[in-house]
Every structure is written in structure tokens, then in C-alpha cells.
Write a protein that holds these residues in place. Sequence first.
Motif, PDB file in Angstrom:
ATOM      1  N   GLU A   1       0.713  -1.319  -0.036  1.00  0.00           N
ATOM      2  CA  GLU A   1      -0.101   0.284  -0.053  1.00  0.00           C
ATOM      3  C   GLU A   1       0.841   1.411   0.150  1.00  0.00           C
ATOM      4  N   ILE A   2       0.651   2.112  -1.215  1.00  0.00           N
ATOM      5  CA  ILE A   2       1.139   2.928  -0.987  1.00  0.00           C
ATOM      6  C   ILE A   2       0.232   4.300  -0.960  1.00  0.00           C
ATOM      7  N   THR A   3       1.245   6.015  -0.862  1.00  0.00           N
ATOM      8  CA  THR A   3       0.331   7.419  -0.833  1.00  0.00           C
ATOM      9  C   THR A   3       0.619   7.642  -1.387  1.00  0.00           C
ATOM     10  N   TRP A   4       0.244   8.351  -2.762  1.00  0.00           N
ATOM     11  CA  TRP A   4       0.733   9.340  -4.040  1.00  0.00           C
ATOM     12  C   TRP A   4      -0.403  10.958  -3.093  1.00  0.00           C
ATOM     13  N   TRP A   5       0.623  11.471  -2.691  1.00  0.00           N
ATOM     14  CA  TRP A   5       0.449  12.693  -2.981  1.00  0.00           C
ATOM     15  C   TRP A   5       0.296  13.916  -4.911  1.00  0.00           C
ATOM     16  N   ASN A   6      -0.311  14.495  -5.036  1.00  0.00           N
ATOM     17  CA  ASN A   6      -0.104  15.244  -6.347  1.00  0.00           C
ATOM     18  C   ASN A   6      -0.951  17.088  -5.607  1.00  0.00           C
ATOM     19  N   PHE A   7      -0.776  17.578  -6.445  1.00  0.00           N
ATOM     20  CA  PHE A   7      -0.781  18.518  -6.909  1.00  0.00           C
ATOM     21  C   PHE A   7      -1.116  18.672  -7.611  1.00  0.00           C
ATOM     22  N   PRO A   8      -2.585  19.680  -8.496  1.00  0.00           N
ATOM     23  CA  PRO A   8      -3.260  19.496  -9.831  1.00  0.00           C
ATOM     24  C   PRO A   8      -2.555  19.388 -10.744  1.00  0.00           C
TER      25      PRO A   8
ATOM     26  N   PRO B   1      -8.679  19.474 -14.545  1.00  0.00           N
ATOM     27  CA  PRO B   1      -9.833  18.276 -13.677  1.00  0.00           C
ATOM     28  C   PRO B   1     -11.093  17.615 -14.573  1.00  0.00           C
ATOM     29  N   LEU B   2     -10.915  16.461 -14.191  1.00  0.00           N
ATOM     30  CA  LEU B   2     -12.569  15.347 -15.244  1.00  0.00           C
ATOM     31  C   LEU B   2     -14.217  16.423 -14.930  1.00  0.00           C
ATOM     32  N   ASP B   3     -14.354  16.943 -15.139  1.00  0.00           N
ATOM     33  CA  ASP B   3     -16.027  16.773 -14.892  1.00  0.00           C
ATOM     34  C   ASP B   3     -16.124  18.176 -13.773  1.00  0.00           C
ATOM     35  N   GLY B   4     -14.569  19.018 -14.008  1.00  0.00           N
ATOM     36  CA  GLY B   4     -14.728  20.516 -12.335  1.00  0.00           C
ATOM     37  C   GLY B   4     -14.700  19.377 -11.753  1.00  0.00           C
ATOM     38  N   GLU B   5     -13.793  18.509 -11.347  1.00  0.00           N
ATOM     39  CA  GLU B   5     -13.985  17.543 -10.211  1.00  0.00           C
ATOM     40  C   GLU B   5     -12.570  17.602  -9.988  1.00  0.00           C
ATOM     41  N   VAL B   6     -12.066  17.700  -9.303  1.00  0.00           N
ATOM     42  CA  VAL B   6     -10.718  17.878  -8.438  1.00  0.00           C
ATOM     43  C   VAL B   6      -9.843  16.102  -8.007  1.00  0.00           C
ATOM     44  N   GLY B   7      -9.067  15.745  -8.584  1.00  0.00           N
ATOM     45  CA  GLY B   7      -8.686  14.676  -8.319  1.00  0.00           C
ATOM     46  C   GLY B   7      -9.060  13.442  -9.146  1.00  0.00           C
ATOM     47  N   LYS B   8     -10.262  13.479  -9.951  1.00  0.00           N
ATOM     48  CA  LYS B   8     -11.393  12.760 -11.155  1.00  0.00           C
ATOM     49  C   LYS B   8     -10.120  12.051 -11.521  1.00  0.00           C
ATOM     50  N   TYR B   9      -9.489  12.523 -12.279  1.00  0.00           N
ATOM     51  CA  TYR B   9      -8.923  12.294 -13.281  1.00  0.00           C
ATOM     52  C   TYR B   9      -7.609  11.338 -12.600  1.00  0.00           C
ATOM     53  N   GLU B  10      -6.849  11.611 -11.487  1.00  0.00           N
ATOM     54  CA  GLU B  10      -5.850  10.925 -10.520  1.00  0.00           C
ATOM     55  C   GLU B  10      -6.320   9.216 -10.243  1.00  0.00           C
ATOM     56  N   LYS B  11      -7.820   9.487  -9.887  1.00  0.00           N
ATOM     57  CA  LYS B  11      -8.460   8.090  -9.870  1.00  0.00           C
ATOM     58  C   LYS B  11      -8.398   6.799 -11.160  1.00  0.00           C
ATOM     59  N   GLN B  12      -9.524   7.419 -12.547  1.00  0.00           N
ATOM     60  CA  GLN B  12      -8.833   7.048 -13.169  1.00  0.00           C
ATOM     61  C   GLN B  12      -7.490   6.654 -13.434  1.00  0.00           C
ATOM     62  N   ILE B  13      -6.846   7.419 -13.309  1.00  0.00           N
ATOM     63  CA  ILE B  13      -4.858   7.144 -13.604  1.00  0.00           C
ATOM     64  C   ILE B  13      -4.573   5.503 -12.469  1.00  0.00           C
ATOM     65  N   ILE B  14      -5.323   5.454 -11.385  1.00  0.00           N
ATOM     66  CA  ILE B  14      -5.400   4.335  -9.971  1.00  0.00           C
ATOM     67  C   ILE B  14      -6.074   2.794 -10.429  1.00  0.00           C
TER      68      ILE B  14
END
Length: 447
Positions: free
Chosen positions: A38-45, A49-62
Motif C-alpha cells: 500500500e502506497i500513498t500518492w500526494w498530487n498537486f493539481p 480536472p474531469l467534469d470540474g472535479e479535482v482528483g477525478k482524473y488521478e482516480k482513473q489513472i489508479i
Amino acid sequence: MTAASIALIGTQLAACGSDQTKQNESASPNQSSSKPVEITWWNFPNFQPLDGEVGKYEKQIIAAFNKKYPDIKVNLEMITYEGGPQKLNVAIASNTAPDVIYDAPGRIIDWGKKNLLAPLNDMVSEEVKKDISPALWKQSMVGDQIYMYPVNTAPFMMAVNKSVFDKIGAADLLPLDRPDRTWTVAEYEKALQAVKEKAPEIIPSGFYAKSTAGDQGTRAYIANMGVSRFLSEDNSKAAINTDNAAQALDWIVKGSKDKLVVPGAVSLAAADVNDLFLQGKLAFTINYSAVLKAQNEPNKKVKFDDVLLPFPTLDGSKPKLEPYLGGMAIFNNGDKAKIEAGKKLIDFIANDPETAKKNLIQTGGLSARTSVTGLYDNSEYKYAELARKFITDPPTIADGYAEIRTFWFPELQKALSGQATAKEALDTFASKANEAITKAKSQSKAK
């Protein structure tokens, strides 16, 4: 940015996966009984954003990453440019730093010099190493150790609200008919005067001196207008305190009185000036890039055509542009399994044949790899690719830079407020910067 505005190169990035990717795929956890990690990834924007949601694209990457590596759980935490740096400092001080970070050299290399990061040399093939310019590698390494894996880049430069010039019939004052768009300070001043006279409701140009944020814009602006450098070529001393650079700073001070430069720059931050630009109230902004152009598009308060321009130079010589560089690093938290899992995540984001090009486009940047071009069917991105030839080594790799940058804005403030002449301010900065460089080198030798 709409899908229709993007022309993807289907094969370039598909063929550029590193040797690490091939090794990882052959040893995919799908086909092994590797121990879950288990690892933690901290990310600046860093991604739009997808659909105006910050972090939504990153979740797709994961999600895509977990199809190849189901035994690696990635916990995402989005951080902001405003509070993120302090949050990272607190996490490092309390031994709770994330495993993976997507950031820029200014912080990453400072962490590398403090031995806080895991070297990434073993995940960089010779093919990748040769395909990334020395200027970008210099921002990614400490000595012979690679601490940041370069992903996206773009030269920092200016931008102009071309719609303003179209409206006042003065677009011919911009150097857009020249392939490299280079121009002189005199030509630039003529363009500013046209805005002042024909569009008095628009502030001709921006400047700021409130905080260290966006320091690359102010230092490159003054250095280019004065045909000087911020630091010497070997980063051993300050070089901005030349007579020409002082004249450039004097020009800015005088320009604020003559209504060519935004008033009250002492109390304005880089974000304030770019916000004026996005509101359509400013003709020229001095801290821009292809990446910022993409990120700013949804934040425009009015519709206008923002066009990239290099900084003007006193004699029309080629400008020196600092590169924006985004990349990923791994904090050495003492767990080898987490470090190896972090390397797989980085390699997947940067090199996966199916998603790497999509990831790049989502950053709004160019590839750090010189062989990967033509990602966008857009004239401004094509110019940004051409402008890479103007990239120079940034001062951020200098010993003691974290301290050097803290001396810059106080001296700009003194010049802008009349507490010192431009030359006095630059001389004082140079003296303090040189002391910081000497101290940092001494500390490095003592380790």
C-alpha cells in the motif's frame, strides 16, 4: 481543452515505454503471487480536472494502474499550491511523508540534497536518458543520482490577450508574423503604449512582488529585458546585478507610474496578476506557459485569445527561457517494497503505451522527451514546441536556491516603493545570494 482540438500521435508514445515498463509487464502481479503493498500518492493539481472535479482524473489513472498491478493499493491525496508546500514540510518533519509525489524541481531537488528521496537511476533506460535534454536532467538530479522522473514540460514565457489588440486594430505590433516571435523591448513598449491610448480600461502589463510564488516570471522578465542572467552559467554567483538589468527594473518602476505596468505590484502575487489576465483586464502577463494556458482555460472570466510570447530583449537577441518541468519522486520512507511499488506507479504514468499520451495531454504540457511531439493540433502548442530551443538552465538547481529565492522579492519591493534604486536593490540581492551559495556549498562539502 476539447477532444476535437487535440490530434494524437498514435505510435510515438506507444513505442516509447521504457525498459522498466517491459520488465514490469513481464512480472505483472496478475501473473504472480507478489505480496500486497500500500502506497500513498500526494498530487498537486498537475492534471486538468474531469467534469470540474479535482482528483477525478488521478482516480482513473489508479484504476487503470490496478488492472496491471492489483496487489498495489494507491491512496490518493490531492494538495493545493497554496497549502500543499507547508503540508509537505510538516509531513517530512513528522516522518509521515507520502511515498510518491508529483511536483517540480524547486522542492524535489532540495529534498534530494537532504537525502530524503529514493534514487530512480535503475528505472531510467539509456533510451530514455538520451531522449531527455541535459537541461531537464540537470533539474532532475543531484550529482549522479536521479531523484525526479521528468514527465511534462513547457518553456515559461509571457502571454498576451490578442483579442485586445484585434479590437484596437494593433495586432501588427505583436511579433506573431515571425516564426520564433522574438522581439525587442522597444517593440514591446510600443505595444503597451497602444493599449494605454486605445484601450484605457485595460492595464497594459503585469508585475508582482508580494511573495516568492511565481519568482520565475519576474526574474526571467528582468533578465531578458536586460540581456542578463539571474545566476552565472555555473550557478556559482548572482549575475542579475548588471547595469542593463537595473535599467530593466527601472523601466518597470517608471512604467507603474506611467500606467504601462499594473499599479501596486508590491502588494500583488503572481496569482493576482494572472487572475487580472483571466478577467480580461490585463493585456500582458509575465508568468505563463502551455501548461498554464491549458489549466487557465476553464478559469477565464471572459472569452479571449491568449497567445504565447517570449520575453522581449533589449537588442532583439534570442531570449533565455526557463523550463517548467513536472515530474515524480519517491520519498525514502525506509520500506523497499513501497519504493518499488512507487517506481511502478511512476513508470505507468510516464510510459504506459495505452495511457501515457493521454496523461501528458491532461497536464496540458509537452513531453519531457524530445522525440515525442505533435500531441496537439494547436498553433500555440506548436509554438511552445519551437520555443523549447530557447530553454536555458534554470537557477533552481543552484546550491542554496531555497534560500536565494527568499531574498529576491524583498529587493524588488524596495525598488518598486522607492526605498532603493534598481541597481542598489539588485546589488543587495546579489550580495545575499552569493552568501547563501557559499554557505550551501560549505555545508555540502561538510557532509
